[in-house]
Write an enzyme that holds these catalytic residues in place. Structure first.
Site, PDB file in Angstrom:
ATOM      1  N   GLU A  35      70.646  51.368  68.379  1.00  0.00           N
ATOM      2  CA  GLU A  35      69.528  50.707  67.722  1.00  0.00           C
ATOM      3  C   GLU A  35      69.145  49.526  68.621  1.00  0.00           C
ATOM      4  O   GLU A  35      70.002  48.710  68.958  1.00  0.00           O
ATOM      5  CB  GLU A  35      69.964  50.207  66.342  1.00  0.00           C
ATOM      6  CG  GLU A  35      68.809  49.578  65.598  1.00  0.00           C
ATOM      7  CD  GLU A  35      69.187  49.066  64.206  1.00  0.00           C
ATOM      8  OE1 GLU A  35      70.316  49.305  63.757  1.00  0.00           O
ATOM      9  OE2 GLU A  35      68.317  48.409  63.608  1.00  0.00           O
ATOM     10  N   ARG A  45      85.960  53.169  65.901  1.00  0.00           N
ATOM     11  CA  ARG A  45      85.284  52.251  66.806  1.00  0.00           C
ATOM     12  C   ARG A  45      86.283  51.379  67.540  1.00  0.00           C
ATOM     13  O   ARG A  45      87.417  51.205  67.118  1.00  0.00           O
ATOM     14  CB  ARG A  45      84.232  51.421  66.081  1.00  0.00           C
ATOM     15  CG  ARG A  45      84.712  50.575  64.943  1.00  0.00           C
ATOM     16  CD  ARG A  45      83.580  49.647  64.446  1.00  0.00           C
ATOM     17  NE  ARG A  45      82.336  50.343  64.151  1.00  0.00           N
ATOM     18  CZ  ARG A  45      81.122  49.934  64.565  1.00  0.00           C
ATOM     19  NH1 ARG A  45      80.985  48.834  65.267  1.00  0.00           N
ATOM     20  NH2 ARG A  45      80.044  50.591  64.246  1.00  0.00           N
ATOM     21  N   LYS A  76      76.853  43.088  66.442  1.00  0.00           N
ATOM     22  CA  LYS A  76      75.651  42.580  67.113  1.00  0.00           C
ATOM     23  C   LYS A  76      75.098  41.358  66.392  1.00  0.00           C
ATOM     24  O   LYS A  76      74.568  40.455  67.017  1.00  0.00           O
ATOM     25  CB  LYS A  76      74.584  43.674  67.175  1.00  0.00           C
ATOM     26  CG  LYS A  76      74.789  44.621  68.345  1.00  0.00           C
ATOM     27  CD  LYS A  76      73.605  45.540  68.516  1.00  0.00           C
ATOM     28  CE  LYS A  76      73.868  46.863  67.864  1.00  0.00           C
ATOM     29  NZ  LYS A  76      72.815  47.861  68.082  1.00  0.00           N
TER      30      LYS A  76
HETATM   31  P1  ATP Z   1      77.216  46.874  65.675  1.00  0.00           P
HETATM   32  O1  ATP Z   1      78.113  47.216  64.520  1.00  0.00           O
HETATM   33  O2  ATP Z   1      77.914  46.222  66.803  1.00  0.00           O
HETATM   34  O3  ATP Z   1      75.969  46.165  65.272  1.00  0.00           O
HETATM   35  P2  ATP Z   1      75.975  49.439  65.628  1.00  0.00           P
HETATM   36  O4  ATP Z   1      76.872  50.547  65.247  1.00  0.00           O
HETATM   37  O5  ATP Z   1      75.021  48.967  64.609  1.00  0.00           O
HETATM   38  O6  ATP Z   1      76.816  48.274  66.273  1.00  0.00           O
HETATM   39  P3  ATP Z   1      74.242  50.994  67.247  1.00  0.00           P
HETATM   40  O7  ATP Z   1      73.240  50.511  68.196  1.00  0.00           O
HETATM   41  O8  ATP Z   1      73.810  51.655  66.012  1.00  0.00           O
HETATM   42  O9  ATP Z   1      75.167  49.766  66.906  1.00  0.00           O
HETATM   43  O10 ATP Z   1      75.326  51.892  67.985  1.00  0.00           O
HETATM   44  C1  ATP Z   1      75.003  52.913  68.879  1.00  0.00           C
HETATM   45  C2  ATP Z   1      76.191  53.829  69.000  1.00  0.00           C
HETATM   46  O11 ATP Z   1      77.331  53.104  69.472  1.00  0.00           O
HETATM   47  C3  ATP Z   1      76.572  54.417  67.674  1.00  0.00           C
HETATM   48  O12 ATP Z   1      76.843  55.799  67.856  1.00  0.00           O
HETATM   49  C4  ATP Z   1      77.788  53.664  67.263  1.00  0.00           C
HETATM   50  O13 ATP Z   1      78.615  54.448  66.465  1.00  0.00           O
HETATM   51  C5  ATP Z   1      78.420  53.313  68.608  1.00  0.00           C
HETATM   52  N1  ATP Z   1      79.211  52.093  68.511  1.00  0.00           N
HETATM   53  C6  ATP Z   1      78.807  50.886  68.062  1.00  0.00           C
HETATM   54  N2  ATP Z   1      79.826  50.011  68.050  1.00  0.00           N
HETATM   55  C7  ATP Z   1      80.910  50.668  68.521  1.00  0.00           C
HETATM   56  C8  ATP Z   1      82.270  50.323  68.742  1.00  0.00           C
HETATM   57  N3  ATP Z   1      82.730  49.103  68.498  1.00  0.00           N
HETATM   58  N4  ATP Z   1      83.104  51.281  69.228  1.00  0.00           N
HETATM   59  C9  ATP Z   1      82.645  52.499  69.495  1.00  0.00           C
HETATM   60  N5  ATP Z   1      81.381  52.898  69.307  1.00  0.00           N
HETATM   61  C10 ATP Z   1      80.515  52.013  68.815  1.00  0.00           C
HETATM   62 MG    MG Z   2      73.985  51.100  63.798  1.00  0.00          MG
END
Ligand code: ATP
Ligand code: MG
Length: 554
Positions: free
Chosen positions: A34, A261, A271
């Site tokens: 995102e 994760r 984020k």
């Molecule tokens: P955050 O929780 O840090 O805001 P998010 O999951 O909202 O992260 P996205 O941009 O939606 O962030 O994530 C893109 C991809 O990266 C998704 O497939 C998500 O599952 C993966 N991802 C995000 N954070 C992690 C993490 N800490 N470890 C592994 N994969 C991750």
């Molecule tokens: Mg997300």
């Protein structure tokens, strides 16, 4: 081709799917960020998994921006994400997509669900809707409009699209099962009104699809075979499957697979929190070298290889855990040990005058560029009468365990000579300002022909030839290993006030004068450093990537 040996349960699943002849034996993954912030090391794990796994099986990976929430998304983030994925060494080729590319199709599909009586408009407030969802053990309450006629729902949905309603007035919900044990199936939201311009579609839309609805359809349309995501989406999977089953007719189905994760000690990864650190000025920017962002790690001196290797070492499981940041540091040390040019830099200079060395003579001594890699050769280091060593390598009254320089004691200057300290010069306040020493011309190269030994070898620079520079030392951003894990305390309370130490009066070998930003070096005895983008020819600036050894367990 040798059979592929799966390294984790996801790769095993793919092996099984291929053996069963699924998806015409295609392997196609996607990385779906995102664009609401910069990528962090957790995303790197997901990038390595998605791109790495597809590559292993000769498949493809799409980059798809999940841009369904215009309120928090910006083009700046889109650009940085592309830069970071490329820098990590991965290539989506011509397969760059945006969920917003599918807004028209998603709208049409929503209309279809409405027409089939499987979606309806709800005018109740968010609070009422969540209240009515019930609990896992108590069935939900049906919305008063749940059974209204498709024609009515359709007309309102069209009016929502035309902007005739305000934010919060109404939402579109899928009509699934208000008593399902899975809360996500209790008539989830499909669309909400957001009167915000979108970074790609501008003012065209004022209703936006929800992630759970948009994601599976996007996967389907792109032909994704394995939709890999983090564990929190496991409970969403029945919903992901429901939308695809309702809307798509062919046998092909993208398969959602979840993994745990990445969490790392002494930092935060969400984020939202990283944004807060930037916006409230606790760090300089997203690429502050103390940040766990990919651009922060890059600026700190991390290499793509070290991060990929780290992702490999942490592995892929279904069990949530926390990885010690020491493992990440191990990976960069290992990589830079093989690659980094060695140099000498004095960060806290103490002046040494060699009383028996000729004035105005500059000698060049040979120094090894990298003992791990002979092909990197040798360089010349200027040596002269006035030198600098580190303050901490001298003690006027040495303790019994101090083997470095002290009055009457002899040490080796690396690659050069043995020197002996004869006199300590102080200013009027009693501070040591200079050491008068003699060198032994017989010890050139650092060995005595009579076989006498010294117990310490010091790094040094020649005062006139050395280049004045700034060195930035970093420590953990948080003092607590789990800054996020305290109920009563905000993570900001654990910020480490000493996470950045700037040393403004350092001296480095002249070899480095034309160093390009981000080049990695080892400063002997001090650690691995790189050239900061702030560096200018008139004032070089270095970041310490990592110390030479793990000192954290002391
Ligand atoms: P955050 O929780 O840090 O805001 P998010 O999951 O909202 O992260 P996205 O941009 O939606 O962030 O994530 C893109 C991809 O990266 C998704 O497939 C998500 O599952 C993966 N991802 C995000 N954070 C992690 C993490 N800490 N470890 C592994 N994969 C991750
Ligand atoms: Mg997300």
């Amino acid at each position: 081709m040798d059979p592929i040996v799966p390294k984790n349960f996801i790769q095993q699943q793919i092996v099984d799917d291929l053996a069963a002849g699924k998806n015409d034996k295609r392997v196609h993954t996607r990385f779906p960020p995102e664009p609401n912030g910069y990528l962090h090391i957790g995303h790197a794990k997901s990038i390595c998994l998605n791109f790495g796994t597809a590559k292993l099986f000769g498949g493809k990976t799409n980059l798809r921006f999940d841009d369904t929430n215009p309120a928090k998304e910006e083009t700046e983030y889109v650009d940085s994400i592309m830069e970071d994925v490329k820098w990590l060494g991965f290539d989506w080729e011509d397969r760059l997509y945006y969920a917003s590319d599918y807004f028209d199709k998603l709208y049409d599909f929503a209309v279809e669900l409405i027409n089939r009586g499987k979606a309806y408009i709800d005018f109740q407030s968010q609070e009422v809707i969540s209240e009515q969802r019930g609990t896992p053990t108590r069935p939900g309450t049906e919305s008063p409009t749940r059974n209204s006629a498709p024609e009515i729902n359709l007309r309102i949905f069209e009016d929502m699209k035309l902007g005739k309603y305000n934010e919060g007035d109404c939402v579109l919900r899928a009509k699934i099962d208000m008593s399902s044990p899975n809360m996500h199936l209790r008539d989830p939201l499909m669309y909400r009104i957001l009167k915000q311009p979108h970074h790609r579609t501008g003012d065209k839309w004022c209703i936006y699809p929800m992630y759970d609805y948009a994601h599976g359809q996007s996967d389907f349309w792109e032909g994704i075979t394995h939709s890999i995501c983090t564990l929190e989406f496991e409970v969403h999977r029945p919903l992901y499957d429901w939308f695809v089953d309702e809307l798509q007719e062919t046998d092909y189905r993208p398969r959602q697979i979840e993994f745990s994760r990445l969490n790392i000690t002494s930092t935060v990864m969400s984020k939202r929190k990283l944004l807060q650190l930037v916006k409230e000025g606790y760090v300089k920017d997203w690429d502050d070298p103390r940040m766990p962002t990919i651009c922060g790690l890059r600026r700190r001196g991390y290499t793509p290889e070290s991060i990929r290797n780290f992702a490999d070492m942490v592995g892929i499981t279904k069990v949530d855990g926390v990885t010690d940041v020491a493992l990440l540091e191990f990976c960069i040390r290992e990589d830079l040990n093989k690659k980094a040019q060695r140099l000498m830099c004095v960060t806290d200079p103490l002046k040494i005058v060699l009383t028996n060395y000729p004035e105005d003579t500059v000698e060049e001594v040979d120094a090894v560029n990298n003992p791990e890699d002979e092909s990197m050769g040798k360089r010349k280091v200027p040596f002269s009468k006035v030198l600098y060593i580190e303050q901490e390598d001298f003690m006027e009254e040495p303790s019994s365990k101090f083997y470095r320089l002290a009055p009457g004691k002899e040490v080796r200057l690396r690659y050069a000579y043995f020197i002996r300290c004869n006199e300590v010069i102080k200013d009027s306040e009693g501070n040591i300002v200079e050491l008068q020493c003699t060198y032994d011309p017989e010890t050139k190269g650092g060995n005595a022909p009579d076989g006498r030994k010294v117990k310490a070898t010091l790094h040094w620079v020649s005062s006139k030839e050395a280049v004045n520079c700034e060195v930035r030392l970093y420590d953990r951003l948080f003092t607590d290993p789990d800054p996020d894990g305290h109920k009563e305390k905000d993570f900001l309370e654990f910020l480490n006030p000493e996470s950045l130490k700037t040393l403004g009066n350092c001296y480095v070998e002249p070899f480095i004068k034309d160093a390009k930003p981000l080049t990695n070096y080892q400063f002997e005895r001090l650690g691995y450093f790189n050239v900061d983008p702030d560096s200018k020819p008139e004032k070089l600036v270095f970041n310490r990537t990592v110390s030479l050894k793990d000192n954290s367990k002391k």
